[in-house]
Design a protein around this motif. Sequence first.
Motif, PDB file in Angstrom:
ATOM      1  N   ILE A 178      -0.355   1.152  23.946  1.00  0.00           N
ATOM      2  CA  ILE A 178      -1.328   0.949  22.875  1.00  0.00           C
ATOM      3  C   ILE A 178      -1.780   2.279  22.279  1.00  0.00           C
ATOM      4  N   ALA A 179      -2.249   2.188  21.049  1.00  0.00           N
ATOM      5  CA  ALA A 179      -2.960   3.288  20.387  1.00  0.00           C
ATOM      6  C   ALA A 179      -3.985   2.643  19.466  1.00  0.00           C
ATOM      7  N   TYR A 180      -5.155   3.270  19.330  1.00  0.00           N
ATOM      8  CA  TYR A 180      -6.185   2.671  18.489  1.00  0.00           C
ATOM      9  C   TYR A 180      -7.093   3.740  17.911  1.00  0.00           C
ATOM     10  N   CYS A 181      -7.765   3.354  16.833  1.00  0.00           N
ATOM     11  CA  CYS A 181      -8.809   4.194  16.244  1.00  0.00           C
ATOM     12  C   CYS A 181      -9.796   3.293  15.526  1.00  0.00           C
ATOM     13  N   PHE A 182     -11.081   3.468  15.832  1.00  0.00           N
ATOM     14  CA  PHE A 182     -12.152   2.762  15.141  1.00  0.00           C
ATOM     15  C   PHE A 182     -13.023   3.784  14.426  1.00  0.00           C
ATOM     16  N   ASP A 183     -13.492   3.410  13.232  1.00  0.00           N
ATOM     17  CA  ASP A 183     -14.377   4.321  12.508  1.00  0.00           C
ATOM     18  C   ASP A 183     -15.825   4.155  12.974  1.00  0.00           C
ATOM     19  N   GLN A 184     -16.731   4.841  12.305  1.00  0.00           N
ATOM     20  CA  GLN A 184     -18.128   4.902  12.740  1.00  0.00           C
ATOM     21  C   GLN A 184     -18.852   3.561  12.636  1.00  0.00           C
ATOM     22  N   ASN A 187     -14.897  -0.406  12.330  1.00  0.00           N
ATOM     23  CA  ASN A 187     -13.766  -0.980  11.600  1.00  0.00           C
ATOM     24  C   ASN A 187     -12.444  -0.455  12.150  1.00  0.00           C
ATOM     25  N   ASP A 188     -11.406  -1.275  12.081  1.00  0.00           N
ATOM     26  CA  ASP A 188     -10.082  -0.865  12.530  1.00  0.00           C
ATOM     27  C   ASP A 188      -9.504   0.164  11.575  1.00  0.00           C
ATOM     28  N   VAL A 189      -9.184   1.336  12.088  1.00  0.00           N
ATOM     29  CA  VAL A 189      -8.355   2.285  11.361  1.00  0.00           C
ATOM     30  C   VAL A 189      -6.919   2.159  11.869  1.00  0.00           C
ATOM     31  N   LEU A 190      -6.811   1.937  13.185  1.00  0.00           N
ATOM     32  CA  LEU A 190      -5.514   1.728  13.829  1.00  0.00           C
ATOM     33  C   LEU A 190      -5.707   0.801  15.017  1.00  0.00           C
ATOM     34  N   LEU A 191      -4.892  -0.248  15.095  1.00  0.00           N
ATOM     35  CA  LEU A 191      -4.829  -1.125  16.262  1.00  0.00           C
ATOM     36  C   LEU A 191      -3.361  -1.403  16.521  1.00  0.00           C
ATOM     37  N   THR A 198       4.613   7.657  16.362  1.00  0.00           N
ATOM     38  CA  THR A 198       3.556   8.655  16.216  1.00  0.00           C
ATOM     39  C   THR A 198       2.797   8.427  14.917  1.00  0.00           C
ATOM     40  N   ARG A 199       1.467   8.558  14.983  1.00  0.00           N
ATOM     41  CA  ARG A 199       0.629   8.436  13.797  1.00  0.00           C
ATOM     42  C   ARG A 199      -0.094   9.746  13.523  1.00  0.00           C
ATOM     43  N   ILE A 200      -0.434   9.969  12.271  1.00  0.00           N
ATOM     44  CA  ILE A 200      -1.315  11.063  11.876  1.00  0.00           C
ATOM     45  C   ILE A 200      -2.494  10.452  11.141  1.00  0.00           C
ATOM     46  N   PHE A 201      -3.684  10.726  11.644  1.00  0.00           N
ATOM     47  CA  PHE A 201      -4.917  10.188  11.061  1.00  0.00           C
ATOM     48  C   PHE A 201      -5.636  11.303  10.327  1.00  0.00           C
ATOM     49  N   ASP A 202      -5.856  11.099   9.029  1.00  0.00           N
ATOM     50  CA  ASP A 202      -6.602  12.045   8.201  1.00  0.00           C
ATOM     51  C   ASP A 202      -8.045  11.575   8.137  1.00  0.00           C
ATOM     52  N   THR A 203      -8.959  12.304   8.784  1.00  0.00           N
ATOM     53  CA  THR A 203     -10.342  11.852   8.881  1.00  0.00           C
ATOM     54  C   THR A 203     -11.094  11.946   7.552  1.00  0.00           C
ATOM     55  N   GLU A 204     -10.579  12.715   6.616  1.00  0.00           N
ATOM     56  CA  GLU A 204     -11.282  12.878   5.344  1.00  0.00           C
ATOM     57  C   GLU A 204     -11.194  11.639   4.468  1.00  0.00           C
ATOM     58  N   ASN A 205     -10.065  10.917   4.569  1.00  0.00           N
ATOM     59  CA  ASN A 205      -9.907   9.734   3.716  1.00  0.00           C
ATOM     60  C   ASN A 205      -9.565   8.473   4.494  1.00  0.00           C
ATOM     61  N   ASN A 206      -9.671   8.547   5.852  1.00  0.00           N
ATOM     62  CA  ASN A 206      -9.398   7.387   6.713  1.00  0.00           C
ATOM     63  C   ASN A 206      -8.014   6.790   6.474  1.00  0.00           C
ATOM     64  N   CYS A 207      -7.025   7.658   6.309  1.00  0.00           N
ATOM     65  CA  CYS A 207      -5.652   7.201   6.122  1.00  0.00           C
ATOM     66  C   CYS A 207      -4.827   7.467   7.378  1.00  0.00           C
ATOM     67  N   ILE A 208      -3.953   6.522   7.708  1.00  0.00           N
ATOM     68  CA  ILE A 208      -3.021   6.656   8.819  1.00  0.00           C
ATOM     69  C   ILE A 208      -1.607   6.762   8.259  1.00  0.00           C
ATOM     70  N   LYS A 209      -0.856   7.751   8.754  1.00  0.00           N
ATOM     71  CA  LYS A 209       0.539   7.904   8.354  1.00  0.00           C
ATOM     72  C   LYS A 209       1.446   7.723   9.563  1.00  0.00           C
ATOM     73  N   ILE A 210       2.570   7.038   9.363  1.00  0.00           N
ATOM     74  CA  ILE A 210       3.645   6.997  10.353  1.00  0.00           C
ATOM     75  C   ILE A 210       4.786   7.813   9.786  1.00  0.00           C
ATOM     76  N   ALA A 211       5.183   8.846  10.532  1.00  0.00           N
ATOM     77  CA  ALA A 211       6.188   9.793  10.031  1.00  0.00           C
ATOM     78  C   ALA A 211       5.709  10.319   8.678  1.00  0.00           C
ATOM     79  N   GLU A 212       6.517  10.147   7.613  1.00  0.00           N
ATOM     80  CA  GLU A 212       6.131  10.655   6.304  1.00  0.00           C
ATOM     81  C   GLU A 212       5.650   9.551   5.376  1.00  0.00           C
ATOM     82  N   LYS A 213       5.556   8.354   5.890  1.00  0.00           N
ATOM     83  CA  LYS A 213       5.197   7.220   5.042  1.00  0.00           C
ATOM     84  C   LYS A 213       3.725   6.860   5.204  1.00  0.00           C
ATOM     85  N   LEU A 214       2.992   6.858   4.105  1.00  0.00           N
ATOM     86  CA  LEU A 214       1.588   6.455   4.143  1.00  0.00           C
ATOM     87  C   LEU A 214       1.516   4.936   4.238  1.00  0.00           C
TER      88      LEU A 214
END
Length: 217
Positions: A178-184, A187-191, A198-214
């Motif tokens: 599993i991997a997860y991220c909840f915001d303040q 809310n689900d950012v990632l479940l 692998t994911r990349i989470f940009d905290t400035e705009n609450n976006c999750i990327k897998i590889a190079e695809k948003l």
Amino acid sequence: MKILISQPKMEKNLQQLIVELESFPEVDLILFPEGYFTADYLEEVRNLAKKNHTYIVTGYKDENNKDRAFIANRYGKIMLDRAKTPENEMLYKSSKIRDDTLSFGFLLCREIFQGLEGLESGKVEIIFNPIGVGMFSEEQYEEWTGEARKIAIREKALVIGTSHTDGSYRNCGFSIPIAYCFDQEGNDVLLSKNDIRTRIFDTENNCIKIAEKLIEC
């Protein structure tokens, strides 16, 4: 801030960590699971953090095969190195740390079920939950992520967790990575379950990327 959330296989070296660092030089922080490396690699992990100017948040096994919490900052300085809380004991207070302008909370694996103990005396921005192996049932997955969501709401902080791809709880022979991220607001950012990308989470705009695809904003 860009946070890389990885679900590596268990291994006896740092190959997957090195690959992630080299593949995604834009990230500010890398989150790996509990027990990813052993004490023999402490100095190398610190050097990798310094070389790549990246926070490394994970856990490792000490000389007695006991789990420890670990954070190295982007200068290779160890911000957190403590034993895992023994079962049925209060969470160690060292799980709240500050570096420059960032404040972190740290709940190692099952410590997620100890609520806000150790986090109550002041605000943290991100709470990390490195997990050893995945879940042994759908019910545990729901319980685990549900507790993380409650902490995100009560602490008004991001809560981010990840497990290894492989392994099983107490050798039960079954594991749901599993991997997860909840915001303040909780809310689900990632479940994620049974999806080890692998994911990349940009905290400035609450976006999750897998590889190079948003994939989510």
